[in-house]
Structure formats: structure tokens, C-alpha cells
Design an enzyme around this catalytic site. Structure first.
Site, short mmCIF file in Angstrom:
data_model
loop_
_atom_site.label_atom_id
_atom_site.label_comp_id
_atom_site.label_asym_id
_atom_site.label_seq_id
_atom_site.Cartn_x
_atom_site.Cartn_y
_atom_site.Cartn_z
N ASP B 206 -17.79 3.50 -1.95
CA ASP B 206 -18.51 4.23 -2.90
C ASP B 206 -20.00 2.94 -3.29
O ASP B 206 -19.73 2.18 -4.04
CB ASP B 206 -18.11 4.45 -4.05
CG ASP B 206 -18.89 5.10 -5.13
OD1 ASP B 206 -19.97 5.18 -5.01
OD2 ASP B 206 -18.42 5.47 -6.39
N CYS B 372 -17.53 7.67 -17.14
CA CYS B 372 -17.05 8.54 -16.33
C CYS B 372 -16.09 7.56 -15.39
O CYS B 372 -16.01 7.68 -14.31
CB CYS B 372 -18.27 8.95 -15.13
SG CYS B 372 -19.49 9.90 -15.92
#
Lengths: 148, 414
Positions: B206, B372
Site C-alpha cells: 500500500d 481509519c
């Protein structure tokens, strides 16, 4: 500055909360979470007929949500369920009114300090968190009572 | 003149002039934007490129024979080539445009994930963004696969002592943040990639936080997938990127079905286009691709090495400055070694919402909440954190404004 938001009354309730802590006995409780910030509150209610005998709460959260729980305790404990729900509705109307709803001090007492919070959309949920949990807990308590 | 040649320094004052928003005020104070890890600001070159596209070249892509269609297609494919060059991909065909990083990761979870079987394992880490947790949970639930994760040390590093046990012959996918969006940690991908490939697993990195800042080279990383998003690297929202090694992309079934991604369609059966088109169903984000292309041009012209040096210096300055704030607890590595300019912290007894609100009243924009990434907040025993994140346009003065703001926070809530 943030004076409109952080009224002295709010900071006082935050630093010296009234009625904090979970207590027995209770008929129902509700646990509410604000998923955007992770704030949590648990509210317990003990009803006795038409009376709100006790409201107790525990939670982690910002000054607004914690102070709102403290004010909730002052406003609903010892009164009737009907009066409590009227105050809930008035508080909710003020908070969702974008700062344009003139609160009635007779109904909301210290709660009127939150009128400034209504102008900060990101913080409205914080103030409503304990009140929503309270309403939920009352509904659950009534359900338990009406069960045979 | 003799001696060593000084490394070129980023002219921050000049770069700041390229970002119109940086001259505005917030609540009566000059804007201090310390939330680029959330979304970056946009230089005029990006805004202009998108405006030009709509004013001069707007048409749908890959289906029109007319002039505007040709120009739009060239712009869209040109952006793909720019992105490919920016990350060192061997071919533009390895670059799939998605909606964002989240969609890029979901694409891999659905499409590559379709080959997983009961008992297979997927490995992530405790420091992942929800977008690199939830798609794998959903995949594992569908297939009956098992999700496992690396732990994170007190200093904010991945615990690699379990690497050989965690990544084993049952592992099919390892998906890890290249740089943590909460801790700023730059993870040691080399050892993880090596081990994953040893056992025949693929690796997704990521790159949402790394690609905008580090000068990422997919060939050097040797991973199989890299996901990142335009809006954190000066580009517009609405477009992200999945880079995939060509032979891996070739082997994958489609993700979303629809127009553009087909070869031949009959009512009974459809054959699919080659990557990257296979994974780009429907009209893509065309103007956004143009904007992303302009962002890549801007970053390349500035020089990623120069940018990274500036951010490393500023991060070092910020780490020292934050250490002077009484009681402040920093999450993540305490030095600039293998860490980027993401600074998450807690002021004991003061909720991050309240920190963020007082800072906002002073024009300082930071992120508050669980970012998040709730599992890493739980790991450190806090419900939320305050996060300042730096980019090329930030200055030491802005770090000072943050520290001064924190003094004000303590005055209100102390």
C-alpha cells in the site's frame, strides 16, 4: 477563537462531570459509538414507574461528548420519563438547528451552553452521542417492562 | 571553490507560490496545512491542466474516431505513461487506473483473491489502514481463508521476528503498508518480499503514503502490486492506481464488468481485453488522469530526491519540536530513520477532537480520530490520536505554529 464552542459551562462539566460512572441497579443500557472518531458512551437507566430514578454513564470521548453526558444526567435524573424525552427532543432540535434554533433555558438549563456547538457540524454528533444512547436505553427499559 | 558539492535544496518559498490555497486565511490566521497525509493541496499546474482539458479536449476515450476523442485518449494514455515512468514500471500496461487506493486493493482482493482456497492464508499487519484490512477480511470470509498479521513494536516497527512462521507455505498474499499512515514508519519491504516469494505468495504494497514522498521504484521494490492514490500526491480526487507485474495482471480475471474492458461480447459469452483495460470497466476518470499526469510532472520537475530531503529535515525538526511539548506522547519512531513526515501524538487527558478544534481556531489544520486505522490505536491503548502530516510545501514556521497551538490547547484544557 473557540469561545463560542468551549463555553465555561461545558469545560466545567467536562472537568468535573456530574453523576459519572456506571451504577446498579439498572433496567437497560445502551452503548453508542461515533464511528468517525471512535468516541464511545454507555448509558444505563433505572426507571421506577414514570420516574427516571437514575441515569449512569461511562465513556471516552472529547470534552463536548463528556460534558453533554454530565448535563444529561442533571437534566433527566429524578424527573419523569416524559419530561426527559421532551428535553431530549429540545436538545436534539437545538443541536441539529445549525445554530438557528433559540433554545429554551427553562427546558435545557445548562444544556443551552451547547447552542454554540451547533455551529460546528463536525461536533454535533459528539454532543448528541450520550443523548441518543439515553433515548435508546429508555426504549429498551420500556420494552423490558411491557414484556409478560 | 573547493570541497563537497552541497545537495540541491528545495526552494520551499518558491514552491509554496505554486499552491493558490496556501495564501488563504483560516479563522483569521494564515493557513497552516498539516494534513497532507489525508489529502494534499494542488499546485496551479494541476488545476490548470484539468481546466484546459475540459475547455479544449473534452471527449470520451478509447471509442471515438473524432479529433476530440483522439486528443482525450492521448491525454489519458499519456497520463498512464507518465505514472508508469514515475514509479519505474517496465510498461504503461502495468498501470491500472482505479478510483483510489481502496479500490485498487479491493481489485486485487477480488480478482487475484478468486484463486484462494479454504485454508489458504493472507498476511497483513497491525498498522494497516482499514482499506488494507477490510477487503482481506471480506475475502477470507468468502473463501474460508485465514487472515494473519504482523505485530507492531512499542517503537512503531513491524515485528519481523515472526516472519518465517507468519509467511509460510499456506500464505498466498501478503499486503502491507509501505509507509504507515499513522506512525510514519517506512516498512522493511525487502525481507518481507523475499520471504513471500520464497513461499510462492504475492506481495501488495500500500503505497498511499510512500509514493507521494519517497520516489518509489517498483523494480527495486520487487513487489507484485503497488496501490496508491492521486489526491495524496498533488493530483485530484477520484483516481487511484494499481500497479501490477504484467504476468500477474495477465493471469487475473476481471473485477468490474462493463464497457471498455471487453474483447468480444455476445449475449452468451464475453472475452476480455488485456490488462490494464480489462480492469477499467466503464468511462474512466479522464480529467482526473490528466490532473494526475500534471501532478507527476510537477513532482518530477521538482525532484523527488530534493523533496524527500526537505521532508526528512522538516520531520527531524518537528520530532525535536514536539518533544518539547510537556506530556506529549509521540506514536511511531522517535528519529527520522526509516520514517516519513507523519507525526501522530496524544496529549494525555485532552481528547484529539478538542486538540484539533483549538488548533483549527488558530488556522492549523490537523487530522484527529482513529485515522481509519483503529487496530493500531487499540495497539497503543488510545481511542484516537492527533496527526500532523508534512509535505513539500511545509515549513519550520508551520511546525512552530503547531507547537504554539498546542500550548494554547493546554491553556484551554489544562
Amino acid at each position: 477563537m473557540t469561545d463560542a464552542l468551549y463555553q465555561e459551562i461545558i469545560l466545567d462539566h467536562y472537568k468535573h462531570p456530574h453523576g459519572r460512572g456506571l451504577r446498579e441497579p439498572y433496567q437497560a443500557q445502551a452503548h453508542h459509538v461515533n464511528p468517525t472518531c471512535g468516541d464511545e458512551v454507555t448509558v444505563r437507566v433505572q426507571l421506577s414507574g414514570e420516574q427516571v430514578e437514575d441515569v449512569s454513564y461511562e465513556g471516552m470521548g472529547c470534552s463536548i461528548s463528556q460534558a453533554a453526558a454530565s448535563v444529561l444526567y442533571d437534566l433527566v435524573r429524578g424527573g419523569t420519563v416524559e419530561a426527559a424525552l421532551t428535553r431530549h427532543d429540545a436538545f436534539q432540535a437545538m443541536m441539529t438547528g445549525r445554530g438557528e434554533v433559540e433554545p429554551d433555558e427553562n427546558v435545557l438549563e445548562d444544556g443551552v451552553a451547547f447552542a454554540g456547538v451547533a455551529k460546528y457540524p463536525a461536533r454535533v454528533k459528539c454532543a448528541l452521542l450520550p443523548w441518543m444512547a439515553f433515548k435508546d436505553a429508555v426504549l429498551r427499559a420500556n420494552e423490558t417492562e411491557t414484556q409478560p | 571553490m573547493t570541497g563537497t558539492v552541497a545537495a540541491p535544496v528545495l526552494d520551499v518559498a518558491r514552491a509554496r507560490k505554486d499552491f493558490p490555497i496556501l495564501s488563504r486565511e483560516v479563522n483569521g490566521h494564515p493557513l497552516v496545512y498539516l494534513d497532507s497525509g489525508n489529502t494534499s493541496q494542488k499546485p496551479r499546474a494541476v488545476i490548470e491542466a484539468m481546466r484546459q482539458h475540459y475547455e479544449r479536449h473534452n471527449a470520451n476515450v478509447a471509442r471515438s474516431v473524432h479529433q476530440l476523442g483522439t486528443e482525450a485518449t492521448e491525454a489519458y494514455e499519456g497520463a498512464r505513461a507518465k505514472v508508469a515512468a514515475f514509479i519505474g514500471a517496465t510498461s504503461p500496461d502495468e498501470v491500472v487506473f482505479t478510483k483510489n487506493s481502496t479500490e485498487a486493493i479491493n481489485l486485487v482482493a477480488y480478482s487475484y483473491g478468486a484463486r484462494l482456497r479454504l485454508g489458504d492464508e493472507v498476511v497483513i499487519s497491525e498498522m494497516e489502514h482499514h482499506s488494507n484490512i477490510v477487503p482481506w477480511q471480506l475475502l477470507c470470509d468468502r473463501i474460508g481463508a485465514t487472515l494473519r498479521w504482523f505485530r507492531v513494536s512499542d517503537e512503531g516497527r513491524l515485528d519481523l521476528s515472526t516472519l518465517d512462521r507468519l509467511v509460510n507455505e499456506r500464505t498466498r498474499i501478503v499486503s502491507i503498508a509501505h509507509m504507515s499512515n499513522v506512525l510514519g514508519t517506512i516498512n522493511p519491504t525487502e525481507a518481507i518480499v523475499k520471504r513471500a516469494h520464497e513461499v510462492g505468495a504475492v506481495v501488495l504494497l500500500d503505497g498511499s503514503q510512500s509514493v507521494p514522498h519517497l520516489g518509489v521504484d517498483v523494480t527495486a521494490l520487487d513487489a507484485d502490486f503497488l496501490a496508491f492514490t492521486s489526491h495524496k500526491m498533488l493530483g485530484p480526487t477520484g483516481i487511484g492506481v494499481l500497479w501490477g507485474r504484467s504476468e500477474v495482471l495477465e493471469s487475473m480475471p476481471p473485477f468490474l464488468g462493463g464497457g471498455s474492458m471487453i474483447e468480444t461480447v455476445s449475449l452468451e459469452k464475453t472475452t476480455f481485453a488485456k490488462p490494464p483495460t480489462r480492469f477499467e470497466a466503464g468511462t474512466p476518470p479522464i480529467a482526473q488522469a490528466v490532473g494526475l499526469g500534471a501532478a507527476v510532472d510537477y513532482l518530477s520537475a521538482l525532484g523527488m530526491a530534493k523533496l524527500a530531503r526537505h521532508e526528512a529535515q522538516l520531520t527531524g525538526y518537528a520530532l525535536e519540536a514536539l518533544a518539547t511539548v510537556p506530556g506529549l506522547r509521540l506514536f511511531g519512531p522517535a528519529t527520522t530513520r526509516d520514517r516519513g513526515g507523519i507525526l501522530s501524538f496524544d496529549l494525555p487527558g485532552i481528547h484529539p477532537h478538542d486538540v484539533g478544534q483549538v488548533l483549527d481556531s488558530l488556522g492549523v489544520q490537523v487530522r484527529v480520530g482513529h485515522h481509519c486505522a483503529r487496530p493500531i490505536c487499540v495497539r497503543y491503548g488510545v481511542a484516537a490520536m492527533t496527526r500532523a502530516s508534512l509535505y513539500l510545501y511545509n515549513t519550520t514556521d508551520e511546525v512552530d505554529a503547531l507547537v504554539a497551538g498546542l500550548a494554547q490547547v493546554r491553556k484551554v484544557f489544562g
